[in-house]
Design a protein around this motif. Structure first.
Motif, PDB file in Angstrom:
ATOM      1  N   ASP A  20     -33.652 -12.348  20.049  1.00 15.94           N
ATOM      2  CA  ASP A  20     -33.481 -13.551  20.857  1.00 15.94           C
ATOM      3  C   ASP A  20     -34.688 -14.457  20.691  1.00 15.94           C
ATOM      4  N   HIS A  22     -36.534 -18.159  22.647  1.00 12.85           N
ATOM      5  CA  HIS A  22     -36.492 -19.245  23.627  1.00 12.85           C
ATOM      6  C   HIS A  22     -37.679 -20.157  23.403  1.00 12.85           C
ATOM      7  N   HIS A  54     -33.310 -10.141  27.088  1.00 21.00           N
ATOM      8  CA  HIS A  54     -32.108 -10.582  26.370  1.00 21.00           C
ATOM      9  C   HIS A  54     -31.924  -9.791  25.070  1.00 21.00           C
ATOM     10  N   ARG A  69     -24.129 -10.561  24.597  1.00 24.85           N
ATOM     11  CA  ARG A  69     -24.520 -11.093  25.902  1.00 24.85           C
ATOM     12  C   ARG A  69     -23.923 -12.476  26.163  1.00 24.85           C
TER      13      ARG A  69
HETATM   14 ZN   LIG Z   1     -32.127 -15.482  25.626  1.00 25.27          ZN
END
Ligand SMILES: [Zn+2]
Length: 179
Positions: A20, A22, A54, A69
């Motif tokens: 993941d 961000h 995540h 997810r």
């Molecule tokens: Zn995420």
């Protein structure tokens, strides 16, 4: 095998991988691995932006060959706005247990310029151990800076998890032992 619910093939072990990223954003708390780290910027995103939770959630779901997810917790669903990402991890863990598996160990790597993760690694490990219900020494936390990647304004997390079939449980028992 009942037609209504397809049972997962019960291999002795299953490996899962999650990734993941961000972007850093001013004015939000920085959540990584279920704890809040002191830093000028947090991570943007629909939920609390916890990049490590995540990646771990996707690793657990991947090990079960379950939908990811984003499919289970759609970013377009207002319900998940600002949500504590521990909810996602716990839902994935529930699915792991329902399928008759437990976590052997997890390993992870964080890639971010700042803050330094080293001083917080023990706290992150303790929180993950609490969430996952495994010993802290079954959780690997590694961190590095993004040399030459051009991702200085982002936090990236990779995670792998190994699941083992619960001993003493035969195919079909998971349904009988509903919790
Ligand atoms: Zn995420």
């Amino acid at each position: 095998m009942p037609k209504s619910k397809k049972q997962l093939t019960q291999c002795a072990v299953r490996i899962g991988y999650g990734w993941d990223s961000h972007e850093f954003k001013a004015g939000v708390p920085l959540k990584i691995g279920g704890i809040t780290l002191p830093h000028s910027h947090g991570l943007g995103g629909h939920s609390d932006g916890d990049v490590l939770l995540h990646a771990l959630t996707d690793a657990l779901l991947g090990a079960l060959a379950a939908p990811d997810r984003g499919t289970l917790f759609s970013p377009s669903d207002a319900k998940w706005k600002g949500a504590d990402s521990a909810l996602f991890l716990l839902e994935a863990l529930k699915r792991v247990k329902a399928a008759g598996y437990s976590i052997a160990n997890v390993d992870s790597t964080l890639i971010l310029l700042a803050p330094k993760i080293g001083p917080h690694a023990a706290a992150i490990r303790a929180r993950l151990a609490e969430l996952l219900g495994i010993a802290p020494d079954c959780i690997g936390i590694k961190a590095k800076t993004p040399e030459g990647m051009g991702t200085d304004n982002a936090a990236i997390a990779h995670a792998v998890v190994l699941l083992q079939l619960d001993t003493g449980r035969k195919s079909g028992q998971s349904k009988a032992r509903k919790k």
